[in-house]
Design an enzyme around this catalytic site. Sequence first.
Site, short mmCIF file in Angstrom:
data_model
loop_
_atom_site.label_atom_id
_atom_site.label_comp_id
_atom_site.label_asym_id
_atom_site.label_seq_id
_atom_site.Cartn_x
_atom_site.Cartn_y
_atom_site.Cartn_z
N ARG A 90 9.68 1.14 -62.98
CA ARG A 90 9.48 2.54 -63.37
C ARG A 90 9.25 3.34 -62.10
O ARG A 90 8.40 3.00 -61.28
CB ARG A 90 8.26 2.65 -64.28
CG ARG A 90 7.94 4.10 -64.56
CD ARG A 90 6.67 4.27 -65.30
NE ARG A 90 6.45 5.68 -65.54
CZ ARG A 90 5.29 6.29 -65.36
NH1 ARG A 90 4.24 5.63 -64.91
NH2 ARG A 90 5.18 7.57 -65.59
N HIS A 179 8.15 11.90 -68.32
CA HIS A 179 8.17 11.16 -69.59
C HIS A 179 9.60 11.00 -70.11
O HIS A 179 9.80 10.80 -71.32
CB HIS A 179 7.36 11.86 -70.71
CG HIS A 179 5.88 11.89 -70.51
ND1 HIS A 179 5.11 13.00 -70.82
CD2 HIS A 179 5.02 10.96 -70.05
CE1 HIS A 179 3.85 12.74 -70.56
NE2 HIS A 179 3.76 11.52 -70.07
N GLY A 209 0.10 11.91 -75.27
CA GLY A 209 -0.83 10.89 -74.80
C GLY A 209 -1.85 11.59 -73.92
O GLY A 209 -2.02 12.80 -74.02
N ARG A 240 -5.62 17.58 -67.89
CA ARG A 240 -4.80 18.58 -67.17
C ARG A 240 -4.77 19.89 -67.95
O ARG A 240 -4.68 19.88 -69.19
CB ARG A 240 -3.37 18.09 -66.99
CG ARG A 240 -3.25 16.92 -66.05
CD ARG A 240 -1.77 16.65 -65.75
NE ARG A 240 -1.59 15.34 -65.17
CZ ARG A 240 -0.80 14.37 -65.66
NH1 ARG A 240 -0.09 14.59 -66.76
NH2 ARG A 240 -0.71 13.22 -65.06
N ASP A 282 -10.76 12.00 -74.70
CA ASP A 282 -10.24 11.12 -75.75
C ASP A 282 -10.38 11.80 -77.11
O ASP A 282 -11.47 12.22 -77.49
CB ASP A 282 -11.00 9.79 -75.72
CG ASP A 282 -10.32 8.75 -76.59
OD1 ASP A 282 -10.12 9.01 -77.80
OD2 ASP A 282 -9.97 7.67 -76.07
N GLU A 383 8.19 2.40 -73.61
CA GLU A 383 8.86 2.66 -72.33
C GLU A 383 9.30 1.37 -71.65
O GLU A 383 10.34 1.34 -71.00
CB GLU A 383 7.91 3.46 -71.43
CG GLU A 383 7.82 4.91 -71.89
CD GLU A 383 6.66 5.69 -71.25
OE1 GLU A 383 5.51 5.48 -71.66
OE2 GLU A 383 6.92 6.51 -70.37
#
Length: 398
Positions: A90, A179, A209, A240, A282, A383
């Site tokens: 990745r 992503h 996510g 973020r 979370d 992924e």
Amino acid sequence: MKVLVINCGSSSLKYQLIDSETEQVLAKGLCERIGIDGRLTHTPAGKTKLVFNDPLPTHVDAVSSVLAKLTDPECGVIASLSEIGAVGHRIVHGGEKFAHSALLTDEAIAEVEKCSELAPLHNPANLIGIRACQKLMPGVPMVGVFDTAFHQTMPKKAFLYSIPYRYYEEYGIRRYGFHGTSHSYVSKRAAEILGKKPEELKTIVCHLGNGASLCAVEYGKSVDTSMGFTPLEGITMGTRSGGLDPAIVEFIAGKENKTAAEVLKILNKESGVQGISGVSSDFRDLEAAAKEGNDRAQTALDVFCYRVAKFIGYYTAAMNGVDVIVFTAGIGENDGIVRANVLSYLGFLGVTLDAEANKFRGEEKIISTPDSKVTCMVVPTNEELAIARETVEIVTGK
Ligand code: ADP
């Protein structure tokens, strides 16, 4: 073919060994605290997780420990390293150079290096992982799968910022999106579940996510996405900020006597739902706090869902319609409250939620009613499997 999928960060390395014929995960694990003291967790398929305290002074040591576990007579899943047919890495940033996955030749690696300027925290770590694997598995083909590649089909009107054009030409300042591997996998899988070809559908993928982005996938191609030059742009995330007026950076810097870099760190690590709520990044914690009457936790959830809904509105306009809305990643797959909240804004599109179906967690499921004008669904992302598939495609040419 057995494909080793590697996701290498600055002090961690995630891996999965996947049999590409059966698409089964043979083993998976994580090296943490590389360069500090080292910790390796390794889970062979169908067995319990094993924890090792191998010292991992460098990434070469980490890869070496992983290969030792994979071939270990007790916890291993292959007899020898010669069974690994290819390695899929990745890579976060492929710039404008990589619109597809690529065989990691010396020239390709040099190009990945050039992209490091655009992703200084990620690409150098990805490169360290590539070099460590090359050293320990010489001759095994390595493939780079880029987070940005799927979005290279975005038209200029979607990827350009409204700033002097020469910044794009001279420095490559534009929206790249991230992503991509997940958006590509999930949009294809959604079409497959619906018995359609991706080329027949206008799909909006909500990858929700800890890092989160939306993507408008028109007839199989990304035409817009919410992350930009960096993963900071777009919707509210765990920590973020998502999009904000750039003038705020200088304003906070002045008020709190900070540099721009320090403010950006706050926007990356201390903002989002964590910053608004002061409770957690979370969503499980936020929902528990909101239930107990914590207003700021509820506000953080409301801001998040409102932004997601707003971007669905943007992308419906961008594609002049939407057939399918898909939720994926930790929140998208598991959090029915968020999904219901987001979809509650979309009655004007003829969206109707099937509240019973929406109770399910973490599985492929259509969550809209049969008469809903837009099909809404959950498709868990994968992924690693997507990287393994791409790797086989590049290596075998099929
Ligand atoms: P990333 O890969 O960006 O680190 P993930 O896709 O693994 O993130 O998502 C992690 C997030 O998913 C957690 O921070 C949490 O907010 C959310 N999450 C995970 N499980 C649940 C759940 N059962 N209910 C609600 N949210 C969940």
